[in-house]
Design a protein around this motif. Structure first.
Motif, mmCIF file in Angstrom:
data_model
loop_
_atom_site.group_PDB
_atom_site.id
_atom_site.type_symbol
_atom_site.label_atom_id
_atom_site.label_comp_id
_atom_site.label_asym_id
_atom_site.label_seq_id
_atom_site.Cartn_x
_atom_site.Cartn_y
_atom_site.Cartn_z
ATOM 1 N N SER A 1 -12.224 2.336 -1.776
ATOM 2 C CA SER A 1 -12.473 2.042 -3.186
ATOM 3 C C SER A 1 -13.188 0.707 -3.304
ATOM 4 N N GLN A 2 -13.566 0.372 -4.514
ATOM 5 C CA GLN A 2 -14.242 -0.914 -4.747
ATOM 6 C C GLN A 2 -13.333 -2.090 -4.400
ATOM 7 N N TRP A 3 -12.010 -1.855 -4.412
ATOM 8 C CA TRP A 3 -11.073 -2.939 -4.183
ATOM 9 C C TRP A 3 -10.905 -3.273 -2.705
ATOM 10 N N ASN A 4 -11.206 -2.337 -1.805
ATOM 11 C CA ASN A 4 -10.941 -2.594 -0.383
ATOM 12 C C ASN A 4 -12.171 -2.512 0.509
ATOM 13 N N LYS A 5 -13.353 -2.384 -0.073
ATOM 14 C CA LYS A 5 -14.548 -2.285 0.771
ATOM 15 C C LYS A 5 -14.753 -3.549 1.595
ATOM 16 N N ARG A 6 -14.515 -4.705 1.014
ATOM 17 C CA ARG A 6 -14.672 -5.952 1.766
ATOM 18 C C ARG A 6 -13.666 -6.010 2.914
ATOM 19 N N TYR A 7 -12.467 -5.557 2.641
ATOM 20 C CA TYR A 7 -11.420 -5.481 3.664
ATOM 21 C C TYR A 7 -11.849 -4.559 4.804
ATOM 22 N N LEU A 8 -12.426 -3.408 4.465
ATOM 23 C CA LEU A 8 -12.852 -2.453 5.489
ATOM 24 C C LEU A 8 -14.048 -2.973 6.278
ATOM 25 N N HIS A 9 -14.953 -3.674 5.613
ATOM 26 C CA HIS A 9 -16.074 -4.278 6.341
ATOM 27 C C HIS A 9 -15.563 -5.320 7.336
ATOM 28 N N ALA A 10 -14.533 -6.078 6.963
ATOM 29 C CA ALA A 10 -13.955 -7.058 7.885
ATOM 30 C C ALA A 10 -13.335 -6.346 9.082
ATOM 31 N N LYS A 11 -12.669 -5.229 8.844
ATOM 32 C CA LYS A 11 -12.071 -4.477 9.944
ATOM 33 C C LYS A 11 -13.150 -3.950 10.877
ATOM 34 N N ARG A 12 -14.263 -3.506 10.296
ATOM 35 C CA ARG A 12 -15.352 -3.022 11.155
ATOM 36 C C ARG A 12 -15.915 -4.162 11.996
ATOM 37 N N SER A 13 -16.061 -5.328 11.420
ATOM 38 C CA SER A 13 -16.587 -6.469 12.185
ATOM 39 C C SER A 13 -15.630 -6.873 13.301
ATOM 40 N N TRP A 14 -14.349 -6.548 13.146
ATOM 41 C CA TRP A 14 -13.346 -6.866 14.160
ATOM 42 C C TRP A 14 -13.288 -5.797 15.244
ATOM 43 N N GLY A 15 -13.960 -4.648 15.020
ATOM 44 C CA GLY A 15 -14.020 -3.625 16.057
ATOM 45 C C GLY A 15 -13.629 -2.225 15.643
ATOM 46 N N HIS A 16 -13.165 -2.052 14.419
ATOM 47 C CA HIS A 16 -12.777 -0.712 13.976
ATOM 48 C C HIS A 16 -14.002 0.206 13.916
ATOM 49 N N LYS A 17 -13.821 1.459 14.314
ATOM 50 C CA LYS A 17 -14.906 2.420 14.368
ATOM 51 C C LYS A 17 -15.155 2.999 12.970
ATOM 52 N N GLY B 1 0.795 -1.222 0.000
ATOM 53 C CA GLY B 1 0.000 0.000 0.000
ATOM 54 C C GLY B 1 0.825 1.268 0.000
ATOM 55 N N ASP B 2 1.843 1.332 0.875
ATOM 56 C CA ASP B 2 2.635 2.550 1.032
ATOM 57 C C ASP B 2 3.548 2.795 -0.164
ATOM 58 N N VAL B 3 4.090 1.715 -0.750
ATOM 59 C CA VAL B 3 5.083 1.863 -1.817
ATOM 60 C C VAL B 3 4.488 1.567 -3.191
ATOM 61 N N PHE B 4 3.786 0.430 -3.307
ATOM 62 C CA PHE B 4 3.266 0.037 -4.613
ATOM 63 C C PHE B 4 1.952 0.732 -4.969
ATOM 64 N N GLY B 5 1.301 1.346 -3.962
ATOM 65 C CA GLY B 5 0.030 2.020 -4.223
ATOM 66 C C GLY B 5 -1.140 1.073 -4.359
ATOM 67 N N SER B 6 -1.044 -0.122 -3.756
ATOM 68 C CA SER B 6 -2.134 -1.089 -3.828
ATOM 69 C C SER B 6 -3.418 -0.525 -3.232
ATOM 70 N N GLN B 7 -4.542 -0.847 -3.876
ATOM 71 C CA GLN B 7 -5.855 -0.456 -3.370
ATOM 72 C C GLN B 7 -6.557 -1.594 -2.652
ATOM 73 N N ARG B 8 -5.834 -2.690 -2.397
ATOM 74 C CA ARG B 8 -6.434 -3.778 -1.636
ATOM 75 C C ARG B 8 -6.594 -3.396 -0.170
ATOM 76 N N CYS B 9 -5.876 -2.368 0.272
ATOM 77 C CA CYS B 9 -6.008 -1.855 1.629
ATOM 78 C C CYS B 9 -6.090 -0.340 1.541
ATOM 79 N N ASP B 10 -6.173 0.316 2.693
ATOM 80 C CA ASP B 10 -6.248 1.786 2.719
ATOM 81 C C ASP B 10 -4.982 2.401 3.306
ATOM 82 N N CYS B 11 -3.899 1.619 3.373
ATOM 83 C CA CYS B 11 -2.694 2.058 4.083
ATOM 84 C C CYS B 11 -2.005 3.243 3.422
#
Length: 268
Positions: free
Chosen positions: A246-262, A124-134
């Motif tokens: 983005s469309q690429w990381n919404k599932r990832y963010l939903h998982a983080k919310r289910s784990w407790g992220h606000k 995320g930080d270097v390659f610019g991946s949209q699989r996460c929001d890092c």
């Protein structure tokens, strides 16, 4: 002790106050005194002026590099062996056992600064991946600090790739995610913890730069606040930090919310 540097350079940096040592409370201690067994000590190198250009901001920040004394001792042993074997290229082996964290001082931090403890993310930080929001979170954190009158500190944790499992295991979890698992299920399938990050060093660095004063932490993760509080940082105000959705990381963010992220529905 940064002994695998040229000893004369090391002494010069110490004399200039650019190489110091911190104890577990973030207080300066004698760089020449060997630490006791089991004692936590962090070596801090800087400040180093660092002009940066990110998508959201351009600024000159002050960079500090931080590493545990125990890790430096291990690297010194390896450096001695490499010197005996000869060959400059062999010193690339020093990189492997050395997790060097960083602190970026943005602006001129004053009362109640912004703080971001950012786990390194190569993809995320270097390659610019949209699989996460890092990557966007890193960019936005520095931009917010640069625009805020109180300035801020970005603590960049080098050993936190994939929430602490490392890049190789993270690559494997991506394949499992592509097969239908979420980011936490993939960790468990590999027999790994949901989150194995250690925030001890981050807490020491915050104690050194901020002290016991109040600060605003850019995070959506209550566990990160709880971990820092466990190490004695009490006056923390959470500030939501949502960006790069983005469309690429919404599932990832939903998982983080289910784990407790606000994260609210409108956030993702």
């Amino acid at each position: 002790m940064f002994t695998y540097l040229n000893p004369e350079i090391r002494q010069r940096l110490i004399a200039e106050g650019k190489l110091v040592r911190l104890d577990a409370d973030g207080q300066l201690i004698d760089v020449h005194t060997p630490e006791a067994p089991g004692e936590l000590a962090i070596n801090l190198l800087g400040p180093i002026p660092l002009p940066i250009a990110l998508p959201s901001t351009q600024a000159t920040v002050q960079w500090y590099a931080a590493v545990r004394s125990t890790e430096l001792s291990q690297v010194e042993t390896l450096a001695s062996e490499l010197r005996a074997r000869g060959g400059q290229q062999l010193f690339s082996h020093l990189v492997s056992p050395l997790a060097v964290n960083s602190v970026l001082v943005v602006g001129n931090p004053t009362e109640n600064p912004l703080v971001r403890v950012h786990s390194n993310c190569l993809t995320g930080d270097v390659f610019g991946s949209q699989r996460c929001d890092c990557g966007p979170q890193l960019d936005a954190a520095i931009a917010r600090m640069h625009a805020d009158a109180a300035g801020g500190y970005l603590v960049y944790m080098a050993g936190h790739e994939g929430r602490g499992i490392g890049l190789w295991a993270k690559a494997a979890t991506y394949l499992l995610q592509d097969a239908g698992e979420d980011t936490y299920e993939a960790n468990r399938s590999l027999g790994l913890p949901d989150d194995s990050r250690d925030f001890t060093d981050a807490a020491v660095l915050i104690k050194h730069f901020v002290g016991a004063e109040a600060f605003r932490l850019l995070t959506n993760n209550p566990k990160k606040i709880e971990d820092l509080q466990h190490f004695g940082l009490r006056d923390i105000t959470q500030e939501k930090h949502v960006t790069g959705v983005s469309q690429w990381n919404k599932r990832y963010l939903h998982a983080k919310r289910s784990w407790g992220h606000k994260l609210d529905d409108e956030d993702i």
